[in-house]
Motif scaffolding. Structure first.
Motif, mmCIF file in Angstrom:
data_model
loop_
_atom_site.group_PDB
_atom_site.id
_atom_site.type_symbol
_atom_site.label_atom_id
_atom_site.label_comp_id
_atom_site.label_asym_id
_atom_site.label_seq_id
_atom_site.Cartn_x
_atom_site.Cartn_y
_atom_site.Cartn_z
ATOM 1 N N SER A 120 0.825 -1.221 0.000
ATOM 2 C CA SER A 120 0.000 0.000 0.000
ATOM 3 C C SER A 120 0.856 1.267 0.000
ATOM 4 N N ASP A 123 3.738 5.801 -3.000
ATOM 5 C CA ASP A 123 3.937 7.184 -3.423
ATOM 6 C C ASP A 123 4.698 7.921 -2.321
ATOM 7 N N LYS A 125 5.429 10.966 -1.957
ATOM 8 C CA LYS A 125 4.793 12.217 -1.536
ATOM 9 C C LYS A 125 3.642 11.971 -0.572
ATOM 10 N N ALA A 126 3.010 10.800 -0.701
ATOM 11 C CA ALA A 126 1.850 10.494 0.149
ATOM 12 C C ALA A 126 2.179 9.458 1.210
ATOM 13 N N ILE A 127 3.460 9.147 1.389
ATOM 14 C CA ILE A 127 3.841 8.041 2.261
ATOM 15 C C ILE A 127 3.406 8.264 3.708
ATOM 16 N N SER A 128 3.436 9.499 4.189
ATOM 17 C CA SER A 128 3.037 9.766 5.570
ATOM 18 C C SER A 128 1.573 9.387 5.793
ATOM 19 N N THR A 129 0.723 9.789 4.870
ATOM 20 C CA THR A 129 -0.703 9.450 4.952
ATOM 21 C C THR A 129 -0.913 7.953 4.849
ATOM 22 N N GLN A 130 -0.160 7.305 3.964
ATOM 23 C CA GLN A 130 -0.294 5.868 3.777
ATOM 24 C C GLN A 130 0.150 5.099 5.017
ATOM 25 N N GLU A 132 -0.005 6.258 8.109
ATOM 26 C CA GLU A 132 -1.039 6.481 9.127
ATOM 27 C C GLU A 132 -2.255 5.587 8.894
ATOM 28 N N GLN A 145 7.449 6.562 10.033
ATOM 29 C CA GLN A 145 7.294 7.990 9.758
ATOM 30 C C GLN A 145 8.636 8.706 9.863
ATOM 31 N N ASN A 152 12.783 12.394 3.158
ATOM 32 C CA ASN A 152 12.186 13.563 2.513
ATOM 33 C C ASN A 152 12.920 14.868 2.814
#
Length: 260
Positions: A120, A123, A125-130, A132, A145, A152
């Protein structure tokens, strides 16, 4: 700052890891299973730190240009070769992460969760959201994180700090003792992985990693300060991961006592 001063500053955290009570709780193959199911995320995210360094310290773009420090370039490329495409116990090319998963399956640890989780993550750029959104505990999420926060920054000296000083693993020797007690040749995949890990770490990786830090920081005082700060954070994240695993091990043992 000199490497010697840096290592002296990090010594208290290193000692905290070295003497962590979790080690005394690793007494059986069932304990190893519990450990591996959390530690596997540290095996996986190590590769992202390594690949970030490869992007920064070797030439992977076109047209090709020679690197600033060929010894550091060779060091990174050697580790990539060994970590991403080493030979397993059958002589098949596999990454160390895949070998770790094979060893987990061999001892009966769950690999489906980690495989679903990392699939999952697609990306940067979206790894933090992923992270979480993943079905991980708070400490495992914090651990990942921090890794991707470091990546980053896009600052090679900071990434090198987490890579060099944030991975104080003391597991292989202890695991080998437990595995050998369980019966010779019973867990060949895990035994091979551990011995390979010891073999590679016992060579010149340590000195070359320190040379990498020196080359990246030079005489820049702020960079040395960054390295110290992020190294401390990386080690603290490892302490907290060990704390979390220790709690799981304790809970498992209490459940066994209550069930009996």
């Amino acid at each position: 700052m000199k490497i010697e001063n840096l290592e002296q500053e990090l010594q208290p955290l290193r000692e905290q890891l070295k003497n962590h009570p979790m080690y005394a709780q690793l007494e059986s193959v069932d304990d190893i299973k519990t450990f591996m199911e959390s530690h596997v995320y540290a095996v996986w995210d190590f590769m992202s730190l390594l690949k970030a360094l490869q992007q920064d310290l070797t030439c992977v773009g076109l047209p090709w240009h020679p690197a600033k420090d060929t010894a550091v370039t060779r060091f990174i490329n050697e580790i990539v070769l060994e970590e991403e495409s080493d030979f397993n116990e059958k002589g098949e090319a596999k990454s160390h992460f895949e070998m770790y998963l094979d060893a987990m399956q061999e001892v009966g640890a769950d690999t489906q969760k980690v495989e679903a989780t990392i699939s999952s993550f697609n990306d940067l750029k979206a790894i933090s959201t992923q992270i979480e959104a993943a079905e991980l505990n708070r400490v495992e999420k914090n651990f990942l994180q921090f890794t991707f926060e470091v990546i980053n920054t896009q600052q090679p000296h900071i990434i090198a700090a987490a890579f060099t000083f944030g991975r104080e693993d003391l597991i292989p020797d202890m695991f080998l003792g437990i595995i050998e007690q369980s019966g010779a040749g019973k867990y060949k995949k895990l035994e091979y992985y551990l011995k390979r890990h010891i073999e590679l770490d016992g060579e010149d990786h340590g000195p070359l990693a320190l040379r990498m830090i020196k080359a990246l920081c030079g005489s820049d005082a702020q960079k040395w300060t960054d390295v110290l700060e992020y190294s401390k954070q990386a080690l603290q994240c490892r302490v907290e991961l060990w704390d979390s695993i220790a709690q799981k091990l304790e809970a498992n043992k209490n459940n066994l006592v209550n069930a009996s």
